[in-house]
Structures are given as structure tokens and as C-alpha cells.
Design a protein around this motif. Sequence first.
Motif, PDB file in Angstrom:
ATOM      1  N   ARG A 112       1.006  -1.274   0.103  1.00 26.68           N
ATOM      2  CA  ARG A 112       0.040   0.002  -0.107  1.00 26.68           C
ATOM      3  C   ARG A 112       0.924   1.333   0.087  1.00 26.68           C
ATOM      4  NH1 ARG A 112      -3.416  -2.979   3.364  1.00 26.68           N
ATOM      5  NH2 ARG A 112      -2.549  -2.059   5.459  1.00 26.68           N
ATOM      6  N   ASP A 113       1.940   1.190   0.801  1.00 25.76           N
ATOM      7  CA  ASP A 113       2.630   2.286   0.785  1.00 25.76           C
ATOM      8  C   ASP A 113       3.355   2.565  -0.497  1.00 25.76           C
ATOM      9  OD1 ASP A 113       2.232   3.034   3.411  1.00 25.76           O
ATOM     10  OD2 ASP A 113       3.969   1.893   4.273  1.00 25.76           O
ATOM     11  N   ARG A 114       3.782   1.684  -1.040  1.00 24.10           N
ATOM     12  CA  ARG A 114       4.530   1.540  -2.384  1.00 24.10           C
ATOM     13  C   ARG A 114       3.897   2.152  -3.508  1.00 24.10           C
ATOM     14  NH1 ARG A 114       7.423  -4.022  -3.643  1.00 24.10           N
ATOM     15  NH2 ARG A 114       8.884  -2.960  -2.380  1.00 24.10           N
ATOM     16  N   GLU A 115       2.361   1.736  -3.367  1.00 17.85           N
ATOM     17  CA  GLU A 115       1.329   2.292  -4.453  1.00 17.85           C
ATOM     18  C   GLU A 115       1.182   3.662  -4.124  1.00 17.85           C
ATOM     19  OE1 GLU A 115      -1.884  -0.409  -4.032  1.00 17.85           O
ATOM     20  OE2 GLU A 115      -0.902  -2.189  -5.040  1.00 17.85           O
ATOM     21  N   ALA A 118       4.189   5.761  -5.169  1.00 19.69           N
ATOM     22  CA  ALA A 118       4.106   5.595  -6.543  1.00 19.69           C
ATOM     23  C   ALA A 118       3.178   6.544  -7.254  1.00 19.69           C
ATOM     24  CB  ALA A 118       4.060   4.299  -7.516  1.00 19.69           C
ATOM     25  N   ALA A 119       1.916   6.539  -6.552  1.00 17.01           N
ATOM     26  CA  ALA A 119       0.878   7.635  -7.056  1.00 17.01           C
ATOM     27  C   ALA A 119       1.435   8.996  -6.883  1.00 17.01           C
ATOM     28  CB  ALA A 119      -0.519   7.434  -6.360  1.00 17.01           C
ATOM     29  N   GLN A 120       2.184   9.124  -5.791  1.00 20.33           N
ATOM     30  CA  GLN A 120       2.461  10.583  -5.359  1.00 20.33           C
ATOM     31  C   GLN A 120       3.419  10.956  -6.174  1.00 20.33           C
ATOM     32  OE1 GLN A 120       4.064  10.302  -1.181  1.00 20.33           O
ATOM     33  NE2 GLN A 120       2.438  11.888  -0.675  1.00 20.33           N
ATOM     34  N   LEU A 121       4.505   9.970  -6.577  1.00 18.68           N
ATOM     35  CA  LEU A 121       5.673  10.338  -7.483  1.00 18.68           C
ATOM     36  C   LEU A 121       5.233  10.623  -9.001  1.00 18.68           C
ATOM     37  CD1 LEU A 121       8.812  10.335  -7.831  1.00 18.68           C
ATOM     38  CD2 LEU A 121       8.666   7.794  -8.166  1.00 18.68           C
ATOM     39  N   ARG A 122       4.001   9.953  -9.435  1.00 16.49           N
ATOM     40  CA  ARG A 122       3.555  10.146 -10.597  1.00 16.49           C
ATOM     41  C   ARG A 122       2.998  11.555 -10.774  1.00 16.49           C
ATOM     42  NH1 ARG A 122       0.281   5.509 -10.229  1.00 16.49           N
ATOM     43  NH2 ARG A 122       1.497   3.885 -10.096  1.00 16.49           N
ATOM     44  N   GLY A 123       2.289  12.013  -9.524  1.00 17.67           N
ATOM     45  CA  GLY A 123       1.592  13.281  -9.492  1.00 17.67           C
ATOM     46  C   GLY A 123       2.609  14.342  -9.629  1.00 17.67           C
ATOM     47  N   GLU A 124       3.806  14.064  -8.890  1.00 19.83           N
ATOM     48  CA  GLU A 124       4.846  14.836  -8.936  1.00 19.83           C
ATOM     49  C   GLU A 124       5.786  15.152 -10.256  1.00 19.83           C
ATOM     50  OE1 GLU A 124       7.572  14.701  -5.536  1.00 19.83           O
ATOM     51  OE2 GLU A 124       5.781  14.650  -4.201  1.00 19.83           O
ATOM     52  N   ASP A 164      14.927   6.609  -3.782  1.00 23.61           N
ATOM     53  CA  ASP A 164      15.737   5.598  -4.359  1.00 23.61           C
ATOM     54  C   ASP A 164      14.521   4.898  -5.502  1.00 23.61           C
ATOM     55  OD1 ASP A 164      17.958   6.013  -3.044  1.00 23.61           O
ATOM     56  OD2 ASP A 164      17.847   4.389  -1.797  1.00 23.61           O
ATOM     57  N   LEU A 165      13.648   5.369  -5.775  1.00 23.35           N
ATOM     58  CA  LEU A 165      12.548   4.940  -6.598  1.00 23.35           C
ATOM     59  C   LEU A 165      13.047   5.325  -8.112  1.00 23.35           C
ATOM     60  CD1 LEU A 165       9.438   5.402  -4.751  1.00 23.35           C
ATOM     61  CD2 LEU A 165      10.399   3.186  -5.055  1.00 23.35           C
ATOM     62  N   SER A 166      12.925   4.331  -9.041  1.00 21.98           N
ATOM     63  CA  SER A 166      13.233   4.586 -10.454  1.00 21.98           C
ATOM     64  C   SER A 166      12.184   5.124 -11.121  1.00 21.98           C
ATOM     65  CB  SER A 166      13.749   3.242 -11.090  1.00 21.98           C
ATOM     66  OG  SER A 166      12.998   2.237 -11.037  1.00 21.98           O
TER      67      SER A 166
END
Length: 167
Positions: A112-115, A118-124, A164-166
Motif C-alpha cells: 500500500r505504501d509503495r502504491e 508511486a501515485a504521489q511520485l507520478r503526480g509530482e 531511490d525509486l526509479s
Amino acid sequence: MIELNATLIAQILNFLILVVILRLVAYKPVARMLQQRSDKIQGDLDKAESDRKEAEATLVQYKQKLSDANVKAQEIIDKAEKVARDERDAAVEATKREIEQMKKNAEEDIQRDRERIAAQLRGEVVSLSLAAAGKLISKNIDNKENERLINDFINKLDKEKLGDLSC
């Protein structure tokens, strides 16, 4: 030779009277007393023998009861050990299930944290891409300059936001 005279006859007669008197007065009571004593001794021996046999039978019974008690005690010990083993196994199994459940919950939390990240990162990334596109559009320049601006923009991205997420 032996002379038969009145003295000899008197002695024989005295002897016979003495034997009859002794037989009546002494022999029968002494014989009766000896018989009673013999009967008493035999009765005591018989009683002692019956007591010995009874004691042996009682000893056999006690040994049997002791053996039965030992068997029952061993059964109780075995049963208690089995119950303890079963309880221990149940506790170990419950702990394993609990650990598996905790592990599963942790994996779900991580997913859940990863998702969410990832959603936050996509938004940014989208907002940053729009900002970069806005800058590119506002500066109408050639492809080389566009690539340089995009590379500079990507290099300036905050590493704390990306981690460290790609991409």
C-alpha cells in the motif's frame, strides 16, 4: 532262689497300690497337662502358619496394589506429558500463524505504501513535466537547447521527493 514270703508279697502289693495311686493322682493329670501343652503348642504353630500365609497373601496384595499404583502413576505422567506436548505444539502453531499474519499484514502495508508513493511520485512527475514543458514552450528554442533544459531540470529534481525509486 527267690523266696516268697510275706514281705515280698507286701512289697509287690505296695508297689501295685503305689502305681494305681500314682496313675490316678499323678499320671493322668501330668499326661492331661502334657497333652494340653502339646495341643496348645500345635495350635500356636497352626496359628503362626496361618498368620504367615495371611501375611504372604497380604504382601502379595500390597505388591500388586503398589504395582497398579506405579502403572497408574506412569499413565498419569504419560498423559500429563502428552497434554503438555499438545499444548506446546498448539502454542507453537498459534505463534507461527500469528507471525505469518503479521508478515502478511506487513507485506500488505508495504505494498500500500509503495502504491501510495508511486501515485504521489507520478503526480509530482506530471506536475514537474508540465512545469518543464511550460518552460520549454515559453522559450521557443531548438532541440539541442530543449534536451539541455530537460536534462538540467531532471538533475535539479529533489532527491528526497524521488528517493531511490526509479522512474
